[in-house]
Design an enzyme around this catalytic site. Structure first.
Site, PDB file in Angstrom:
ATOM      1  N   LYS A 206      -6.556  -4.907  -3.128  1.00 45.02           N
ATOM      2  CA  LYS A 206      -7.165  -5.578  -1.976  1.00 45.02           C
ATOM      3  C   LYS A 206      -8.211  -4.671  -1.323  1.00 45.02           C
ATOM      4  O   LYS A 206      -7.965  -3.472  -1.146  1.00 45.02           O
ATOM      5  CB  LYS A 206      -6.090  -5.989  -0.963  1.00 45.02           C
TER       6      LYS A 206
ATOM      7  N   ASP B  53       0.797  -1.249   0.000  1.00 42.10           N
ATOM      8  CA  ASP B  53       0.000   0.000   0.000  1.00 42.10           C
ATOM      9  C   ASP B  53       0.825   1.294   0.000  1.00 42.10           C
ATOM     10  O   ASP B  53       0.452   2.254   0.695  1.00 42.10           O
ATOM     11  CB  ASP B  53      -0.957   0.014   1.204  1.00 42.10           C
TER      12      ASP B  53
ATOM     13  N   CYS C  11      -1.897  -2.542   7.842  1.00 40.09           N
ATOM     14  CA  CYS C  11      -1.874  -3.469   6.700  1.00 40.09           C
ATOM     15  C   CYS C  11      -0.627  -4.350   6.654  1.00 40.09           C
ATOM     16  O   CYS C  11      -0.694  -5.486   6.199  1.00 40.09           O
ATOM     17  CB  CYS C  11      -2.076  -2.694   5.406  1.00 40.09           C
TER      18      CYS C  11
HETATM   19  C1  C5J Z   1      -3.011   0.589   5.624  1.00 45.76           C
HETATM   20  C2  C5J Z   1      -4.728   1.795   6.787  1.00 45.76           C
HETATM   21  N1  C5J Z   1      -2.549   0.381   4.392  1.00 45.76           N
HETATM   22  N2  C5J Z   1      -3.878   2.259   7.701  1.00 45.76           N
HETATM   23  N3  C5J Z   1      -4.275   1.065   5.741  1.00 45.76           N
HETATM   24  O1  C5J Z   1      -2.311   0.378   6.596  1.00 45.76           O
HETATM   25  O2  C5J Z   1      -5.899   2.046   6.861  1.00 45.76           O
END
Ligand code: C5J
Length: 222
Positions: free
Chosen positions: A131, A26, A164
């Site tokens: 995802k 991400d 994540c």
């Molecule tokens: C991730 C989030 N990618 N913090 N998402 O950690 O909402």
């Protein structure tokens, strides 16, 4: 099989580069740049910048050595049909998932904010996993992609450490993968969560995996 030893805690770990994948979680504009999802949640997104240069160095080394590199993006369909209401309904309505922002609709696939930051942009042929959840295995093809390449070890990088990255490491651990998390290749809006998240991974003899850093991974990859 040619193995190389990666310095890590709770102990060094031997990896076979041919059966090791880098999973870049991400690293999207929505999390790292002002005006995206991370900022709408009230976070200081500049805290995530520290992970970019180490991730870039690790990516370059992994590509040179021919490791599988997989990227993930958290986000949803434009009609939000894959977004649980319990996730969407958080925060002020004008700043929620799907609301218009300076980088397009927040956390929606195809919008500018959903894209990966230029510094870590996927190279041609590197799989990108879209995802809908926090974990990279939930409702995705990731497990199949890794199985087809006989991958045994994951080097998990990205943001955020305790959300994540952590969820993905836990999912991977339950599926039998050995996970190495280079501490400087992930980051959090909450430095204390980053620290504790890493401690949780390597505690109890490495209950979820191993914690290393980019220097030690680079040294092992050569
Ligand atoms: C991730 C989030 N990618 N913090 N998402 O950690 O909402």
């Amino acid at each position: 099989m040619t193995t190389t030893l990666v310095g890590a805690e709770p102990e060094p770990i031997a990896i076979d580069p041919a059966r090791t994948a880098v999973v870049m979680i991400d690293m999207q504009r929505d999390f790292l740049e002002p005006g995206g999802f991370g900022e709408t949640l009230g976070n200081d997104v500049s805290l995530l910048n520290a992970a970019v240069a180490p991730c870039r160095a690790l990516l370059q080394s992994a590509r040179r050595q021919g490791l599988l590199v997989v990227h993930t993006r958290e986000g949803h369909r434009a009609d939000l049909s894959d977004a649980p209401p319990a996730k969407v309904e958080r925060g002020a309505p004008s700043l929620r998932i799907g609301a218009p922002g300076p980088m397009g609709r927040i956390l929606i696939r195809g919008e500018a904010g959903h894209d990966i930051i230029p510094a870590l942009y996927p190279a041609a042929g590197e799989p990108i996993i879209d995802k809908p959840g926090k974990g990279a295995f939930y409702a995705t093809e990731l497990h199949a992609i890794l199985q087809h390449r006989a991958i045994a070890t994951l080097i998990v990088c990205g943001v955020t450490t305790e959300v994540c990255v952590h969820t993905t490491v836990r999912e991977a651990n339950d599926r039998g993968y050995r996970c190495i998390v280079p501490s400087d290749c992930c980051a959090s809006y909450f430095p204390e969560f980053h620290e504790v998240g890493l401690r949780m991974i390597k505690a109890q003899g490495g209950i979820f995996g191993w914690v290393s850093d980019s220097a030690r991974v680079l040294a092992a990859l050569g």
